[in-house]
Design a protein around this motif. Sequence first.
Motif, PDB file in Angstrom:
ATOM      1  N   THR A 251       0.970  -1.176   0.109  1.00  0.00           N
ATOM      2  CA  THR A 251       0.184  -0.015   0.120  1.00  0.00           C
ATOM      3  C   THR A 251       0.837   1.416   0.056  1.00  0.00           C
ATOM      4  OG1 THR A 251      -1.768  -1.127   1.284  1.00  0.00           O
ATOM      5  CG2 THR A 251      -1.859   1.253   1.517  1.00  0.00           C
ATOM      6  N   LEU A 252       1.805   1.359   0.901  1.00  0.00           N
ATOM      7  CA  LEU A 252       2.709   2.335   0.804  1.00  0.00           C
ATOM      8  C   LEU A 252       3.342   2.470  -0.467  1.00  0.00           C
ATOM      9  CD1 LEU A 252       4.242   4.605   2.478  1.00  0.00           C
ATOM     10  CD2 LEU A 252       5.977   3.085   3.325  1.00  0.00           C
ATOM     11  N   VAL A 253       4.131   1.591  -0.912  1.00  0.00           N
ATOM     12  CA  VAL A 253       4.689   1.596  -2.184  1.00  0.00           C
ATOM     13  C   VAL A 253       3.832   2.033  -3.318  1.00  0.00           C
ATOM     14  CG1 VAL A 253       5.865   0.083  -4.127  1.00  0.00           C
ATOM     15  CG2 VAL A 253       6.360  -0.172  -1.715  1.00  0.00           C
ATOM     16  N   ALA A 254       2.728   1.473  -3.669  1.00  0.00           N
ATOM     17  CA  ALA A 254       1.800   2.015  -4.738  1.00  0.00           C
ATOM     18  C   ALA A 254       1.355   3.295  -4.478  1.00  0.00           C
ATOM     19  CB  ALA A 254       0.580   1.142  -4.714  1.00  0.00           C
ATOM     20  N   GLY A 255       1.098   3.841  -3.041  1.00  0.00           N
ATOM     21  CA  GLY A 255       0.671   5.469  -3.014  1.00  0.00           C
ATOM     22  C   GLY A 255       2.176   6.171  -3.657  1.00  0.00           C
ATOM     23  N   CYS A 256       3.202   5.775  -3.336  1.00  0.00           N
ATOM     24  CA  CYS A 256       4.397   6.524  -3.702  1.00  0.00           C
ATOM     25  C   CYS A 256       4.367   6.636  -5.270  1.00  0.00           C
ATOM     26  CB  CYS A 256       5.751   5.956  -2.984  1.00  0.00           C
ATOM     27  SG  CYS A 256       5.804   6.288  -1.620  1.00  0.00           S
ATOM     28  N   THR A 257       4.367   5.359  -5.898  1.00  0.00           N
ATOM     29  CA  THR A 257       4.611   5.440  -7.323  1.00  0.00           C
ATOM     30  C   THR A 257       3.446   5.970  -7.982  1.00  0.00           C
ATOM     31  OG1 THR A 257       3.613   3.085  -7.408  1.00  0.00           O
ATOM     32  CG2 THR A 257       6.264   3.387  -7.215  1.00  0.00           C
ATOM     33  N   GLY A 258       2.202   6.060  -7.586  1.00  0.00           N
ATOM     34  CA  GLY A 258       1.041   6.654  -8.134  1.00  0.00           C
ATOM     35  C   GLY A 258       1.446   8.151  -8.094  1.00  0.00           C
ATOM     36  N   LEU A 259       1.867   8.606  -7.063  1.00  0.00           N
ATOM     37  CA  LEU A 259       2.109  10.107  -6.857  1.00  0.00           C
ATOM     38  C   LEU A 259       3.110  10.544  -7.869  1.00  0.00           C
ATOM     39  CD1 LEU A 259       3.082  11.975  -3.357  1.00  0.00           C
ATOM     40  CD2 LEU A 259       4.298  12.199  -5.562  1.00  0.00           C
ATOM     41  N   LEU A 260       4.217   9.750  -7.914  1.00  0.00           N
ATOM     42  CA  LEU A 260       5.028   9.998  -9.052  1.00  0.00           C
ATOM     43  C   LEU A 260       4.754   9.834 -10.235  1.00  0.00           C
ATOM     44  CD1 LEU A 260       8.112   8.170  -7.346  1.00  0.00           C
ATOM     45  CD2 LEU A 260       7.788  10.740  -7.174  1.00  0.00           C
ATOM     46  N   GLY A 261       3.859   8.959 -10.720  1.00  0.00           N
ATOM     47  CA  GLY A 261       3.356   8.544 -12.037  1.00  0.00           C
ATOM     48  C   GLY A 261       2.609  10.142 -12.551  1.00  0.00           C
ATOM     49  N   TRP A 262       1.639  10.412 -11.514  1.00  0.00           N
ATOM     50  CA  TRP A 262       0.842  11.585 -11.883  1.00  0.00           C
ATOM     51  C   TRP A 262       1.737  12.880 -11.966  1.00  0.00           C
ATOM     52  CZ3 TRP A 262      -4.763  11.287 -10.972  1.00  0.00           C
ATOM     53  CH2 TRP A 262      -5.487  12.311 -11.482  1.00  0.00           C
ATOM     54  N   LEU A 263       2.915  13.066 -11.181  1.00  0.00           N
ATOM     55  CA  LEU A 263       3.672  14.132 -11.292  1.00  0.00           C
ATOM     56  C   LEU A 263       4.339  14.218 -12.870  1.00  0.00           C
ATOM     57  CD1 LEU A 263       4.942  15.062  -7.801  1.00  0.00           C
ATOM     58  CD2 LEU A 263       3.134  15.925  -8.887  1.00  0.00           C
ATOM     59  N   GLY A 281      -2.336  11.899  -7.315  1.00  0.00           N
ATOM     60  CA  GLY A 281      -1.553  10.563  -7.795  1.00  0.00           C
ATOM     61  C   GLY A 281      -1.649   9.583  -6.700  1.00  0.00           C
ATOM     62  N   ALA A 282      -1.087  10.051  -5.255  1.00  0.00           N
ATOM     63  CA  ALA A 282      -1.365   9.319  -4.371  1.00  0.00           C
ATOM     64  C   ALA A 282      -2.446   8.510  -4.123  1.00  0.00           C
ATOM     65  CB  ALA A 282      -0.885   9.892  -3.132  1.00  0.00           C
ATOM     66  N   VAL A 283      -3.661   8.867  -4.194  1.00  0.00           N
ATOM     67  CA  VAL A 283      -4.871   8.302  -4.065  1.00  0.00           C
ATOM     68  C   VAL A 283      -4.958   7.425  -5.218  1.00  0.00           C
ATOM     69  CG1 VAL A 283      -7.359   8.824  -3.870  1.00  0.00           C
ATOM     70  CG2 VAL A 283      -5.810  10.540  -2.731  1.00  0.00           C
ATOM     71  N   ALA A 284      -4.583   7.827  -6.414  1.00  0.00           N
ATOM     72  CA  ALA A 284      -4.858   6.863  -7.534  1.00  0.00           C
ATOM     73  C   ALA A 284      -4.006   5.618  -7.255  1.00  0.00           C
ATOM     74  CB  ALA A 284      -4.536   7.586  -8.988  1.00  0.00           C
ATOM     75  N   GLY A 285      -2.868   5.608  -6.846  1.00  0.00           N
ATOM     76  CA  GLY A 285      -2.038   4.519  -6.488  1.00  0.00           C
ATOM     77  C   GLY A 285      -2.814   3.774  -5.394  1.00  0.00           C
ATOM     78  N   LEU A 286      -3.186   4.234  -4.379  1.00  0.00           N
ATOM     79  CA  LEU A 286      -3.783   3.588  -3.311  1.00  0.00           C
ATOM     80  C   LEU A 286      -5.158   2.869  -3.631  1.00  0.00           C
ATOM     81  CD1 LEU A 286      -3.294   6.523  -0.583  1.00  0.00           C
ATOM     82  CD2 LEU A 286      -2.387   4.304  -0.549  1.00  0.00           C
ATOM     83  N   THR A 302       4.730  -1.835  -7.194  1.00  0.00           N
ATOM     84  CA  THR A 302       5.415  -0.684  -7.927  1.00  0.00           C
ATOM     85  C   THR A 302       4.747  -0.472  -9.102  1.00  0.00           C
ATOM     86  OG1 THR A 302       7.296  -1.197  -6.610  1.00  0.00           O
ATOM     87  CG2 THR A 302       7.418   0.183  -8.745  1.00  0.00           C
ATOM     88  N   VAL A 303       4.513  -1.353  -9.948  1.00  0.00           N
ATOM     89  CA  VAL A 303       4.014  -1.302 -11.470  1.00  0.00           C
ATOM     90  C   VAL A 303       2.507  -0.887 -11.077  1.00  0.00           C
ATOM     91  CG1 VAL A 303       3.333  -2.291 -13.398  1.00  0.00           C
ATOM     92  CG2 VAL A 303       5.605  -2.936 -12.365  1.00  0.00           C
TER      93      VAL A 303
END
Length: 446
Positions: A251-263, A281-286, A302-303
Amino acid sequence: MTPLPLVLAAASTPTTPTADTGDTAWLLAATALVLLMTPGLALFYGGMVRTKSVLNMLMMSFVSIALVTVVWLLAGYSLAFGDDTFAGLIGGFDHLGMAGIGPDTLTGTVPTLLFTTFQLTFAIITAALISGAVADRTKFAAWLVFVPVWTLLVYVPVAHWVWGPDGWIANALGALDFAGGLVVEIASGASGLALALVLGPRIGFRKDAMRPHNLPLVVLGAGLLWFGWLGFNGGSALGANGLAAASLLNTLVAGCTGLLGWLFVEQRRDGHPTTFGAASGAVAGLVAITPACGTVGVVGATVVGLAAGVVCSYAVGWKFRIGYDDSLDVVGVHFVGGVVGTLLIGLFATAAMTGGKEGLFYGGGLGQLGRQAVAVVAVAAYTFLVTYGIGKLIDRLMGFRASEEQEMTGLDQTVHAESAYDHGVFGHGAPAAAPTHSAAPRKVTP
């Protein structure tokens, strides 16, 4: 590690062994974390609307806590998690009003009363999520009717299909949804789209600016959601164990990569990475990792998060091109993110997490991906159609949309007789400016 549906099937009677104190302690904490997500959502949504409807947005989330709790304890839990009564479609009536469930009754290794409360918090936030699709224009009295009816007719059956004893999606179909990609994210997203179509677009949609009025509030809400999501996903293991730890880390990892992907998309498309994009982006990853957190490894998480951040950042612009007014992007983030995460299980599921089932990239072939796709279509179609019917019926009986005058003036003043901000104080005594429209919720070119 036992998958959630199998744990639920092992619900026991008061004569079985006592609860595991470690599992119980963790689920108590997780339940509190998930309940906190609804106030977090209220702040997230409240910051995204214009100043004239902030309190109404908060109220729609907070009143959902009360309405869903009453419905869930009276009938929702029994119908969702009671013994199956018809072809994996719905539970029974044995536990109406929590009948037959005492302090010593167990579900797995935790008290059933605690499990009931944990699942209640899921039902609460799912209903509250829908409010974002119809922000700024919903009649509050109609919302009070919609939430309990929707909970019983939409959320409860889907929860039984996916998590209930002998639910058809988990058992007959064999699709995986660890913590609510189907039950929470896709259900709320499809329902939000249906209700947005029933109410129609806001006055000035695609013409007037409708920017979020308070970005710090949005970021605060996103932070509370992220914090609560650790209990949302980690608690779904129903135990203080390795599966809970893996789900929490994913959950932590996906929130991080979702944030980075959106940015990344914002920087490439608009030339500016924004705080709003980071929160979104964080919410999308979560959202995307919710169904997959207990089925994929860290690489998969991560993906999943990265894919959701990128895809959802584009999906929020669909409403301008197609013409549906999903005010706060419930469709673009929760529906699309839920679909991304649910389908990617078919690619990245590992036997180490699932206890047997594997995705395509881990030697499982295309079978699991096909099962995930069928589940997505079934839940999306059911929730959209039934919600559309409920919305149309309420609209016919009492009207679902606020009047034009209420919408233009603002629901805070016209419905709740309150204002979120004292404009006179902030303006050093100057009279408050007339309500104005700001920009689209997200920086997307129509």
